[in-house]
Motif scaffolding. Structure first.
Motif, mmCIF file in Angstrom:
data_model
loop_
_atom_site.group_PDB
_atom_site.id
_atom_site.type_symbol
_atom_site.label_atom_id
_atom_site.label_comp_id
_atom_site.label_asym_id
_atom_site.label_seq_id
_atom_site.Cartn_x
_atom_site.Cartn_y
_atom_site.Cartn_z
ATOM 1 N N LEU A 1 -71.375 -22.480 16.428
ATOM 2 C CA LEU A 1 -71.672 -21.172 15.452
ATOM 3 C C LEU A 1 -70.457 -20.826 14.519
ATOM 4 O O LEU A 1 -70.622 -20.530 13.533
ATOM 5 N N LYS A 2 -69.166 -21.092 14.919
ATOM 6 C CA LYS A 2 -68.267 -20.942 14.334
ATOM 7 C C LYS A 2 -67.969 -22.119 13.279
ATOM 8 O O LYS A 2 -67.835 -21.855 12.111
ATOM 9 N N LEU A 3 -68.235 -23.348 13.777
ATOM 10 C CA LEU A 3 -68.122 -24.330 12.756
ATOM 11 C C LEU A 3 -69.400 -24.292 11.472
ATOM 12 O O LEU A 3 -69.114 -24.539 10.219
ATOM 13 N N MET A 4 -70.466 -23.589 11.869
ATOM 14 C CA MET A 4 -71.735 -23.487 11.028
ATOM 15 C C MET A 4 -71.328 -22.296 10.328
ATOM 16 O O MET A 4 -72.252 -21.814 9.218
ATOM 17 N N ARG A 5 -70.570 -21.548 10.459
ATOM 18 C CA ARG A 5 -70.135 -20.313 9.856
ATOM 19 C C ARG A 5 -71.138 -19.461 9.886
ATOM 20 O O ARG A 5 -71.485 -18.814 8.801
ATOM 21 N N ARG A 6 -71.781 -19.036 11.002
ATOM 22 C CA ARG A 6 -72.989 -18.250 11.113
ATOM 23 C C ARG A 6 -72.396 -16.542 11.372
ATOM 24 O O ARG A 6 -73.421 -15.916 11.412
ATOM 25 N N ASN A 7 -71.053 -16.428 11.619
ATOM 26 C CA ASN A 7 -70.787 -14.985 11.600
ATOM 27 C C ASN A 7 -71.464 -14.205 12.934
ATOM 28 O O ASN A 7 -71.828 -13.118 12.682
ATOM 29 N N VAL A 8 -71.564 -15.031 13.986
ATOM 30 C CA VAL A 8 -72.344 -14.511 14.971
ATOM 31 C C VAL A 8 -71.752 -15.317 16.605
ATOM 32 O O VAL A 8 -71.513 -16.397 16.190
ATOM 33 N N THR A 9 -71.647 -14.573 17.589
ATOM 34 C CA THR A 9 -71.218 -15.261 18.707
ATOM 35 C C THR A 9 -72.470 -15.638 19.581
ATOM 36 O O THR A 9 -73.476 -15.083 19.484
ATOM 37 N N THR A 10 -72.079 -16.489 20.517
ATOM 38 C CA THR A 10 -73.070 -16.570 21.509
ATOM 39 C C THR A 10 -73.694 -15.339 22.353
ATOM 40 O O THR A 10 -74.858 -14.845 22.458
ATOM 41 N N ALA A 11 -72.823 -14.551 22.711
ATOM 42 C CA ALA A 11 -73.014 -13.373 23.423
ATOM 43 C C ALA A 11 -73.871 -12.076 22.375
ATOM 44 O O ALA A 11 -74.587 -11.501 23.263
ATOM 45 N N GLU A 12 -73.391 -12.116 21.229
ATOM 46 C CA GLU A 12 -73.877 -11.338 20.528
ATOM 47 C C GLU A 12 -75.562 -11.596 20.219
ATOM 48 O O GLU A 12 -76.339 -10.917 20.058
ATOM 49 N N THR A 13 -75.606 -13.198 20.007
ATOM 50 C CA THR A 13 -76.957 -13.701 20.001
ATOM 51 C C THR A 13 -77.897 -13.500 21.162
ATOM 52 O O THR A 13 -79.015 -12.889 21.022
ATOM 53 N N LYS A 14 -77.124 -13.356 22.363
ATOM 54 C CA LYS A 14 -78.152 -12.992 23.570
ATOM 55 C C LYS A 14 -78.389 -11.572 23.539
ATOM 56 O O LYS A 14 -79.522 -11.144 23.988
ATOM 57 N N ASP A 15 -77.457 -10.674 23.332
ATOM 58 C CA ASP A 15 -77.675 -9.247 23.429
ATOM 59 C C ASP A 15 -78.820 -9.079 22.015
ATOM 60 O O ASP A 15 -79.510 -8.069 22.538
ATOM 61 N N LEU B 1 -81.216 -10.782 21.204
ATOM 62 C CA LEU B 1 -82.589 -11.178 21.712
ATOM 63 C C LEU B 1 -83.207 -10.400 22.700
ATOM 64 O O LEU B 1 -84.274 -10.109 22.775
ATOM 65 N N ALA B 2 -82.298 -9.852 23.615
ATOM 66 C CA ALA B 2 -82.373 -8.913 24.491
ATOM 67 C C ALA B 2 -82.802 -7.561 24.073
ATOM 68 O O ALA B 2 -84.034 -6.946 24.713
ATOM 69 N N ARG B 3 -82.218 -7.179 23.007
ATOM 70 C CA ARG B 3 -82.834 -5.846 22.552
ATOM 71 C C ARG B 3 -83.975 -5.972 21.582
ATOM 72 O O ARG B 3 -84.794 -4.880 21.964
ATOM 73 N N ILE B 4 -84.113 -6.896 20.965
ATOM 74 C CA ILE B 4 -85.562 -7.139 20.261
ATOM 75 C C ILE B 4 -86.851 -7.239 21.517
ATOM 76 O O ILE B 4 -87.612 -6.672 21.132
#
Length: 439
Positions: free
Chosen positions: A262-276, A278-281
């Motif tokens: 995610l860092k190399l891809m410059r996505r400006n989001v982390t694994t934890a943030e992604t999981k959070d 998806l859980a909220r959605i």
């Protein structure tokens, strides 16, 4: 024999390109041309190719199509060859030099000039009108162009430029016109739904736009495509949950799950943030079906990254999932800063492995639907079945419902369908109440 007032248009690439094609077709028809789309037997005096320039395979397909029609022009089987769209936006000067058989090149945003250059008048009063190439009961609604994100691998900002939202009123007016033409289902599309409104209104307006469109009488389904996980507009979630005609569906491209990638891809989001996220959605919209897209084979992707991604797929149990192999696109950040150091066969193996992992997940989701009855729209009739979709299925990319012909139904209408069985990606069912034609 070629026909001088007949135009053949070929569309390559995504649904956003398709919308541009439909606008061109409407303008041509208003000027007396007969227009065919994606004909298997082009016979017009004029051929227009709307190209894709996103990744290597798409560019190659576009070039091969141009070459095919260049040969027809040399053989005097067509009079004019016109190229528009993303490929010519990105490589205009190179294409002019290499393809002298093409009469005119237009980019992504100047295609309106086609009408004037043909000696006809562009009709601004038809700005919102289109000649639909989809079945008449659904349409793609493009709410913005361009992208302000800086993902390492992506050439879209190079092609389309900065994000440009369309005004809410304009989109609503287009929606009303589409409904007047018999459209019942909107697929909202953009390079980045999450950013909609920031450039015009200084804040996200996706929720308000969706509400306004859902208020249009006659709109049965609205489906959201291509959200971005960073700075996600959470106010869209109650709209999806509360509005009956906003489908419990979200297309959100995550691309990867490991922090390293995610860092190399410059996505400006982390694994934890992604999981959070998806859980909220899933918490705020119970029963929502999530579609995501993953990218494998990006430079420096390790086997450990791939294993993390596989575990993420197992954990999240996405209802809909696609995987693509990285394409080393010139002028992108990745092309400038990284070597394309993963062999193509390894990239493809990673694609195949994750899709094989997704197959039983998809089958499990389908199995849960057996015995349930869903509102289904009928898209078409085939030899053995009527073919339809639930609210959880977008055209072209998602599973379909194959319905027995025990009862006669009408294309473009909604019916209650009881699911009787399934396979890995499709459902099979029967009309549960043949008298209940909902639309």
């Amino acid at each position: 024999m070629k026909k001088s007032n007949l135009v053949d248009i070929i569309t390559m690439g995504c649904s956003k390109n398709l919308v541009d094609t439909e606008h061109v077709m409407r303008q041509l028809e208003s000027n007396g041309y007969r227009v065919k789309h994606d004909s298997n037997n082009p016979e017009g005096g004029i051929v227009i190719i709307n190209t894709c320039g996103f990744i290597g395979d798409a560019k190659e397909e576009s070039i091969n199509t141009i070459l095919q029609f260049a040969e027809l022009k040399q053989a005097k089987k067509i009079d004019k060859l016109i190229v528009m769209g993303c490929l010519s936006q990105r490589y205009l000067e190179e294409l002019k030099l290499e393809l002298p058989e093409v009469d005119h090149f237009y980019g992504k945003f100047d295609f309106k000039s086609i009408i004037n250059d043909l000696g006809k008048a562009y009709r601004p009063d038809l700005e919102l009108e289109r000649t639909l190439t989809t079945p008449p009961h659904y349409a793609y609604v493009k709410i913005s162009e361009g992208c302000d994100r800086t993902c390492s691998y992506c050439a879209i900002p190079i092609i389309t430029g900065k994000h440009q939202s369309r005004p809410i009123e304009e989109i609503v007016d287009e929606g009303k016109w589409l409904v007047s033409q018999g459209v019942k289902e909107f697929q909202l599309i953009a390079q980045d739904l999450s950013y909609y409104g920031y450039d015009l209104y200084k804040k996200s307006k996706l929720a308000e736009l969706t509400q306004r469109l859902s208020d249009i009488k006659g709109v049965e389904w609205i489906r959201l495509h291509y959200a971005y996980p960073a700075h996600f507009p959470f106010d869209i979630l109650p709209v999806i949950h509360e509005r009956d005609n906003v489908c419990n569906y979200l297309d959100i491209a995550l691309q990867h799950s490991s922090d390293h990638m995610l860092k190399l891809m410059r996505r400006n989001v982390t694994t934890a943030e992604t999981k959070d996220l998806l859980a909220r959605i899933r918490s705020e919209v119970p029963g929502i079906h999530l579609r995501t897209t993953l990218l494998v084979g990006h430079p420096e992707e390790t086997e450990e990254d791939v294993e993390q991604l596989k575990e993420f797929v197992r954990e999240q149990q996405f209802e809909r999932l696609g995987v693509f192999a990285y394409s080393h696109e010139e002028s992108t950040y990745a092309h400038k800063h990284y070597k394309d150091n993963i062999p193509d066969e390894v990239k493809q193996q990673r694609v195949d492995d994750i899709m094989e992992l997704q197959r039983p997940i998809s089958a499990k989701h389908n199995e849960k639907k057996v015995g349930q009855t869903f509102k289904v729209i009928i898209d078409r009739e085939e030899n053995e079945y009527y073919v339809g979709r639930t609210e959880f299925d977008s055209p072209e990319v998602d599973p379909e419902v194959l319905i027995s012909k025990k009862h006669k139904v009408k294309t473009g209408h909604f019916y209650p369908v009881k699911i009787t069985t399934f396979d890995d990606y499709d459902l099979f069912g029967e009309i549960s109440n043949p008298q209940q034609d909902e639309q």
